[in-house]
Design a protein around this motif. Sequence first.
Motif, PDB file in Angstrom:
ATOM      1  N   HIS A  47       0.865  -1.189   0.000  1.00 52.04           N
ATOM      2  CA  HIS A  47       0.000   0.000   0.000  1.00 52.04           C
ATOM      3  C   HIS A  47       0.897   1.232   0.000  1.00 52.04           C
ATOM      4  O   HIS A  47       1.953   1.241   0.648  1.00 52.04           O
ATOM      5  N   PHE A  48       0.479   2.247  -0.761  1.00 51.27           N
ATOM      6  CA  PHE A  48       1.316   3.423  -0.966  1.00 51.27           C
ATOM      7  C   PHE A  48       0.650   4.677  -0.413  1.00 51.27           C
ATOM      8  O   PHE A  48      -0.584   4.750  -0.348  1.00 51.27           O
ATOM      9  N   VAL A  49       1.484   5.667  -0.060  1.00 49.60           N
ATOM     10  CA  VAL A  49       0.962   6.954   0.416  1.00 49.60           C
ATOM     11  C   VAL A  49       0.070   7.545  -0.677  1.00 49.60           C
ATOM     12  O   VAL A  49      -1.049   7.985  -0.420  1.00 49.60           O
ATOM     13  N   ASP A  50       0.574   7.515  -1.899  1.00 54.86           N
ATOM     14  CA  ASP A  50      -0.198   7.989  -3.047  1.00 54.86           C
ATOM     15  C   ASP A  50      -0.409   6.789  -3.978  1.00 54.86           C
ATOM     16  O   ASP A  50       0.531   6.335  -4.628  1.00 54.86           O
ATOM     17  N   GLU A  51      -1.650   6.292  -4.009  1.00 53.55           N
ATOM     18  CA  GLU A  51      -1.914   5.069  -4.785  1.00 53.55           C
ATOM     19  C   GLU A  51      -1.840   5.304  -6.297  1.00 53.55           C
ATOM     20  O   GLU A  51      -1.871   4.349  -7.070  1.00 53.55           O
ATOM     21  N   THR A  52      -1.736   6.571  -6.723  1.00 50.91           N
ATOM     22  CA  THR A  52      -1.559   6.806  -8.163  1.00 50.91           C
ATOM     23  C   THR A  52      -0.084   6.595  -8.550  1.00 50.91           C
ATOM     24  O   THR A  52       0.226   6.446  -9.719  1.00 50.91           O
ATOM     25  N   ILE A  53       0.797   6.609  -7.533  1.00 53.80           N
ATOM     26  CA  ILE A  53       2.224   6.325  -7.811  1.00 53.80           C
ATOM     27  C   ILE A  53       2.486   4.891  -7.343  1.00 53.80           C
ATOM     28  O   ILE A  53       3.157   4.631  -6.355  1.00 53.80           O
ATOM     29  N   ASN A  54       1.892   3.979  -8.067  1.00 57.81           N
ATOM     30  CA  ASN A  54       1.889   2.560  -7.705  1.00 57.81           C
ATOM     31  C   ASN A  54       2.494   1.782  -8.881  1.00 57.81           C
ATOM     32  O   ASN A  54       1.895   1.734  -9.966  1.00 57.81           O
ATOM     33  N   PRO A  55       3.661   1.188  -8.709  1.00 59.37           N
ATOM     34  CA  PRO A  55       4.302   0.497  -9.838  1.00 59.37           C
ATOM     35  C   PRO A  55       3.470  -0.638 -10.427  1.00 59.37           C
ATOM     36  O   PRO A  55       3.644  -0.994 -11.591  1.00 59.37           O
ATOM     37  N   HIS A  56       2.548  -1.191  -9.619  1.00 57.69           N
ATOM     38  CA  HIS A  56       1.725  -2.294 -10.141  1.00 57.69           C
ATOM     39  C   HIS A  56       0.791  -1.838 -11.261  1.00 57.69           C
ATOM     40  O   HIS A  56       0.347  -2.646 -12.061  1.00 57.69           O
ATOM     41  N   LEU A  57       0.500  -0.520 -11.329  1.00 59.27           N
ATOM     42  CA  LEU A  57      -0.342  -0.015 -12.426  1.00 59.27           C
ATOM     43  C   LEU A  57       0.376  -0.163 -13.767  1.00 59.27           C
ATOM     44  O   LEU A  57      -0.251  -0.180 -14.827  1.00 59.27           O
ATOM     45  N   TYR A  58       1.720  -0.258 -13.705  1.00 59.91           N
ATOM     46  CA  TYR A  58       2.529  -0.257 -14.947  1.00 59.91           C
ATOM     47  C   TYR A  58       3.294  -1.562 -15.147  1.00 59.91           C
ATOM     48  O   TYR A  58       4.241  -1.617 -15.913  1.00 59.91           O
ATOM     49  N   TYR A  59       2.880  -2.599 -14.448  1.00 64.57           N
ATOM     50  CA  TYR A  59       3.596  -3.887 -14.515  1.00 64.57           C
ATOM     51  C   TYR A  59       3.488  -4.510 -15.909  1.00 64.57           C
ATOM     52  O   TYR A  59       4.393  -5.186 -16.365  1.00 64.57           O
ATOM     53  N   VAL A  60       2.340  -4.260 -16.577  1.00 61.57           N
ATOM     54  CA  VAL A  60       2.106  -4.860 -17.898  1.00 61.57           C
ATOM     55  C   VAL A  60       2.456  -3.852 -18.996  1.00 61.57           C
ATOM     56  O   VAL A  60       2.088  -2.686 -18.913  1.00 61.57           O
ATOM     57  N   SER A  61       3.176  -4.314 -20.010  1.00 54.59           N
ATOM     58  CA  SER A  61       3.454  -3.474 -21.186  1.00 54.59           C
ATOM     59  C   SER A  61       2.493  -3.892 -22.293  1.00 54.59           C
ATOM     60  O   SER A  61       2.309  -5.088 -22.531  1.00 54.59           O
TER      61      SER A  61
END
Length: 233
Positions: A47-61
Amino acid sequence: MIHLTLTIEPTYQVNIHCPLCELSFSSTKVRSSHIRVTTRDADFCTHFVDETINPHLYYVSVCHYCGYASSRHFSTTFHEKAVQIIYQSISTQWKGKNYSGVRTTTEAIETYKLAIYCGIIKKEKQYALAGLYMRLAWLYRKGQDEQNEHRFLSLALQAYQSSYTNCDFEHSTMSEPLILYMIGELHLRLENIPDAIRTFSKVVSHPSKKMEPMIVEKARDQWQFVRQQQKKQ
Ligand SMILES: [Zn+2]
């Protein structure tokens, strides 16, 4: 005097070569210096302070040109039938949807579903598919969609069990105690309590336990927690 303030964006672009159509496209990644972690669940959902800066959102190319979607654990080779199926079912209907910018959770979920589809068609290794199912379940957890979270945790469990049986995680960053720990944790979350206890005990007594002290400790904590819960009942 002029003062310049440079703001470094939390995300940056990387260039990716598509192994299907052979074209190059850009994909977003999160700068590790901007990631602020608050807590981590027992199944490693961060869990992140800012969930928009979450690397899992960009795991897939996702390739803009043909729609092929993958994670870094995918192989770059295709069997002939996979090329045909992905072209027919995705590329011929691809309307140039571009996932290269900042992604919403809904867009990230779309990318995971595309990658899962491509991974199944390509017969990717089960541990690689399990990694996609887990991260997708975490996105649903954050959106408090318990039904979809459990659906994908259940698929992750099946994939990790298959990976463990076939040893397909060899030469990956996954170890046998870690795969077993994930199986135990998923059984626990899906309320298969006797299976959770049995699997955590396998981690605790695993011949390679000295290689994974952190995982063994986590398994011991979960094992004791579940046994105490069971005694209370
Ligand atoms: Zn492509």
